[in-house]
Motif scaffolding. Structure first.
Motif, PDB file in Angstrom:
ATOM      1  N   TYR A  65      40.141  28.532  33.017  1.00 16.96           N
ATOM      2  CA  TYR A  65      41.008  27.770  32.432  1.00 16.96           C
ATOM      3  C   TYR A  65      42.115  26.838  33.379  1.00 16.96           C
ATOM      4  N   PHE A  66      42.482  27.476  34.365  1.00 20.90           N
ATOM      5  CA  PHE A  66      43.431  26.815  35.506  1.00 20.90           C
ATOM      6  C   PHE A  66      42.618  25.843  36.117  1.00 20.90           C
ATOM      7  N   TRP A  67      41.525  26.012  36.642  1.00 19.33           N
ATOM      8  CA  TRP A  67      40.570  25.223  37.385  1.00 19.33           C
ATOM      9  C   TRP A  67      40.107  24.144  36.766  1.00 19.33           C
ATOM     10  N   ILE A  68      39.245  24.360  35.443  1.00 20.42           N
ATOM     11  CA  ILE A  68      38.551  23.156  34.684  1.00 20.42           C
ATOM     12  C   ILE A  68      39.114  22.714  33.597  1.00 20.42           C
ATOM     13  N   LEU A  69      39.850  23.482  33.182  1.00 23.42           N
ATOM     14  CA  LEU A  69      40.684  22.995  31.896  1.00 23.42           C
ATOM     15  C   LEU A  69      41.918  22.404  32.365  1.00 23.42           C
ATOM     16  N   ARG A  70      42.961  22.781  33.227  1.00 21.27           N
ATOM     17  CA  ARG A  70      43.890  22.431  33.609  1.00 21.27           C
ATOM     18  C   ARG A  70      43.874  21.602  35.170  1.00 21.27           C
ATOM     19  N   GLY A  71      42.907  21.730  35.738  1.00 28.27           N
ATOM     20  CA  GLY A  71      42.622  20.888  36.830  1.00 28.27           C
ATOM     21  C   GLY A  71      43.238  21.286  38.080  1.00 28.27           C
ATOM     22  N   MET A  72      43.583  22.500  38.384  1.00 26.06           N
ATOM     23  CA  MET A  72      44.021  23.094  39.696  1.00 26.06           C
ATOM     24  C   MET A  72      42.955  23.147  40.626  1.00 26.06           C
ATOM     25  N   PRO A  73      43.639  22.601  41.631  1.00 23.36           N
ATOM     26  CA  PRO A  73      42.336  22.363  42.726  1.00 23.36           C
ATOM     27  C   PRO A  73      41.641  23.505  43.527  1.00 23.36           C
ATOM     28  N   PHE A  74      40.412  23.639  43.340  1.00 20.33           N
ATOM     29  CA  PHE A  74      39.521  24.746  43.787  1.00 20.33           C
ATOM     30  C   PHE A  74      38.372  24.099  44.102  1.00 20.33           C
ATOM     31  N   ASP A  75      37.667  24.450  45.372  1.00 22.99           N
ATOM     32  CA  ASP A  75      36.402  23.943  46.046  1.00 22.99           C
ATOM     33  C   ASP A  75      35.481  24.782  45.020  1.00 22.99           C
ATOM     34  N   HIS A  76      34.486  23.750  44.638  1.00 23.86           N
ATOM     35  CA  HIS A  76      33.398  24.236  43.800  1.00 23.86           C
ATOM     36  C   HIS A  76      32.704  25.495  44.367  1.00 23.86           C
ATOM     37  N   ALA A  77      31.950  25.009  45.422  1.00 21.82           N
ATOM     38  CA  ALA A  77      31.229  25.875  46.505  1.00 21.82           C
ATOM     39  C   ALA A  77      32.226  27.476  46.663  1.00 21.82           C
ATOM     40  N   GLN A  78      33.026  27.154  46.917  1.00 22.90           N
ATOM     41  CA  GLN A  78      33.957  28.620  47.248  1.00 22.90           C
ATOM     42  C   GLN A  78      34.012  29.361  45.868  1.00 22.90           C
ATOM     43  N   ALA A  79      34.441  28.695  44.830  1.00 25.41           N
ATOM     44  CA  ALA A  79      34.387  29.202  43.533  1.00 25.41           C
ATOM     45  C   ALA A  79      33.308  29.976  43.078  1.00 25.41           C
ATOM     46  N   VAL A  80      31.929  29.412  43.501  1.00 23.27           N
ATOM     47  CA  VAL A  80      30.810  30.042  43.064  1.00 23.27           C
ATOM     48  C   VAL A  80      30.710  31.404  43.885  1.00 23.27           C
ATOM     49  N   CYS A  81      30.864  30.813  45.319  1.00 23.82           N
ATOM     50  CA  CYS A  81      30.621  32.083  46.133  1.00 23.82           C
ATOM     51  C   CYS A  81      31.508  33.331  46.030  1.00 23.82           C
ATOM     52  N   GLY A  82      32.818  33.011  45.760  1.00 24.74           N
ATOM     53  CA  GLY A  82      33.808  34.120  45.520  1.00 24.74           C
ATOM     54  C   GLY A  82      33.658  34.734  44.441  1.00 24.74           C
ATOM     55  N   LEU A  83      33.212  34.323  43.292  1.00 28.26           N
ATOM     56  CA  LEU A  83      33.198  34.756  42.168  1.00 28.26           C
ATOM     57  C   LEU A  83      31.902  35.655  41.933  1.00 28.26           C
ATOM     58  N   ALA A  84      30.880  35.045  42.588  1.00 25.47           N
ATOM     59  CA  ALA A  84      29.522  35.753  42.703  1.00 25.47           C
ATOM     60  C   ALA A  84      29.693  37.170  43.414  1.00 25.47           C
ATOM     61  N   GLU A  85      30.405  37.199  44.572  1.00 28.29           N
ATOM     62  CA  GLU A  85      30.877  38.284  45.177  1.00 28.29           C
ATOM     63  C   GLU A  85      31.196  39.459  44.548  1.00 28.29           C
ATOM     64  N   ILE A  86      32.512  38.727  43.700  1.00 27.26           N
ATOM     65  CA  ILE A  86      33.161  39.813  42.652  1.00 27.26           C
ATOM     66  C   ILE A  86      32.167  40.410  41.530  1.00 27.26           C
ATOM     67  N   TRP A  87      31.338  39.596  41.097  1.00 25.50           N
ATOM     68  CA  TRP A  87      30.650  39.773  39.744  1.00 25.50           C
ATOM     69  C   TRP A  87      29.397  40.892  40.682  1.00 25.50           C
ATOM     70  N   CYS A  88      28.946  40.740  41.590  1.00 24.23           N
ATOM     71  CA  CYS A  88      27.803  41.253  42.201  1.00 24.23           C
ATOM     72  C   CYS A  88      28.180  42.699  42.476  1.00 24.23           C
ATOM     73  N   ASP A  89      29.580  42.887  42.978  1.00 24.17           N
ATOM     74  CA  ASP A  89      30.061  43.951  43.277  1.00 24.17           C
ATOM     75  C   ASP A  89      30.272  45.033  42.323  1.00 24.17           C
ATOM     76  N   GLN A  90      30.695  44.466  41.099  1.00 18.56           N
ATOM     77  CA  GLN A  90      30.868  45.403  39.749  1.00 18.56           C
ATOM     78  C   GLN A  90      29.642  45.555  39.146  1.00 18.56           C
ATOM     79  N   ILE A  91      28.675  44.709  38.845  1.00 20.13           N
ATOM     80  CA  ILE A  91      27.597  44.621  37.888  1.00 20.13           C
ATOM     81  C   ILE A  91      26.523  45.299  38.760  1.00 20.13           C
ATOM     82  N   GLY A  92      26.597  45.071  40.005  1.00 16.97           N
ATOM     83  CA  GLY A  92      25.216  45.596  40.820  1.00 16.97           C
ATOM     84  C   GLY A  92      24.371  44.369  40.675  1.00 16.97           C
ATOM     85  N   VAL A  93      23.416  44.479  41.690  1.00 14.08           N
ATOM     86  CA  VAL A  93      22.528  43.496  42.027  1.00 14.08           C
ATOM     87  C   VAL A  93      21.026  44.084  42.013  1.00 14.08           C
TER      88      VAL A  93
END
Length: 222
Positions: free
Chosen positions: A177-205
């Motif tokens: 919401y804040f990044w894509i809809l409202r335009g808060m500046p975040f680096d795309h690659a960092q967003a993918v990397c950071g969220l992937a780490e969080i998701w992999c940690d919780q749902i397992g790989v």
């Protein structure tokens, strides 16, 4: 004129009226979508929608109780698309790091493609209590998809898994919401990397099985 002919004509007239009613309702729905996207939910009025649809305020209320009903219908369409993304993740035969990253990219694309609609929906949610309830139900639906993955991966109770699933999915939704809809500046690659780490940690790989020290079969052997 026979009774059969009279009944046939009456049925035809009824069919034409039903078709016209359906077309008018669709025109109003399309007009509301364009108004919400162009002006936002809060700035749009019933008169604006009726005018854009080429009809009257009275006709609008024949088909809809108000703007909130139209926004709920728009949200329902968006919700089903979003639920398919989470269903794909839950049912994936393999969930390795690359798959999670690819799935996150799909969710980012979804928010980008539906940006104006989602902004309008969030405005409506803030103003319409009943629509907010529908939105909260969606949050629970998403958690139901993700909770079993956490329960299996982390060995926690079903209640804990569902709580973590809610945190995980709400975090993802708010970030988009804040990044894509409202335009808060975040680096795309960092967003993918950071969220992937969080998701992999919780749902397992679940890594793909790769044979260890396996050599290809020799010619002529099975």
């Amino acid at each position: 004129m026979t009774t059969g002919q009279s009944g046939s004509r009456a049925s035809k007239r009824q069919g034409i009226r039903s078709e016209y009613k359906a077309l008018t309702r669709q025109r109003l729905t399309d007009a509301a979508l364009r108004e919400f996207e162009d002006r936002g939910y809060s700035q749009c009025t019933v008169d604006d929608v009726a005018r854009r649809a080429g009809t009257s305020r009275a006709t609008f209320y024949v088909h809809f109780s108000g703007k909130a009903e139209l926004a709920e219908g728009m949200w329902d369409v968006i919700r089903h698309k979003l639920m398919r993304l989470y269903r794909d993740l839950a049912r994936a035969p393999v969930r390795d790091r690359s798959m999670i990253e690819a799935w996150l990219e799909r969710t980012f694309a979804f928010y980008a493609e539906n940006r104006q609609r989602l902004i309008a929906i969030h405005e409506a949610i803030a103003l319409e209590p009943l629509l907010a309830e529908v939105y909260f139900e969606r949050t629970e639906e998403v958690a139901d998809f993700i909770a079993p993955l956490i329960e299996d991966a982390r060995g926690v109770t079903a209640e804990t898994a569902r709580f973590r699933a809610a945190l995980l999915t709400i975090q993802h939704e708010r970030f988009c919401y804040f990044w894509i809809l409202r335009g808060m500046p975040f680096d795309h690659a960092q967003a993918v990397c950071g969220l992937a780490e969080i998701w992999c940690d919780q749902i397992g790989v679940q890594e793909r099985e790769v044979p260890v020290n396996a050599s290809p079969p020799r010619a002529g052997t099975s």
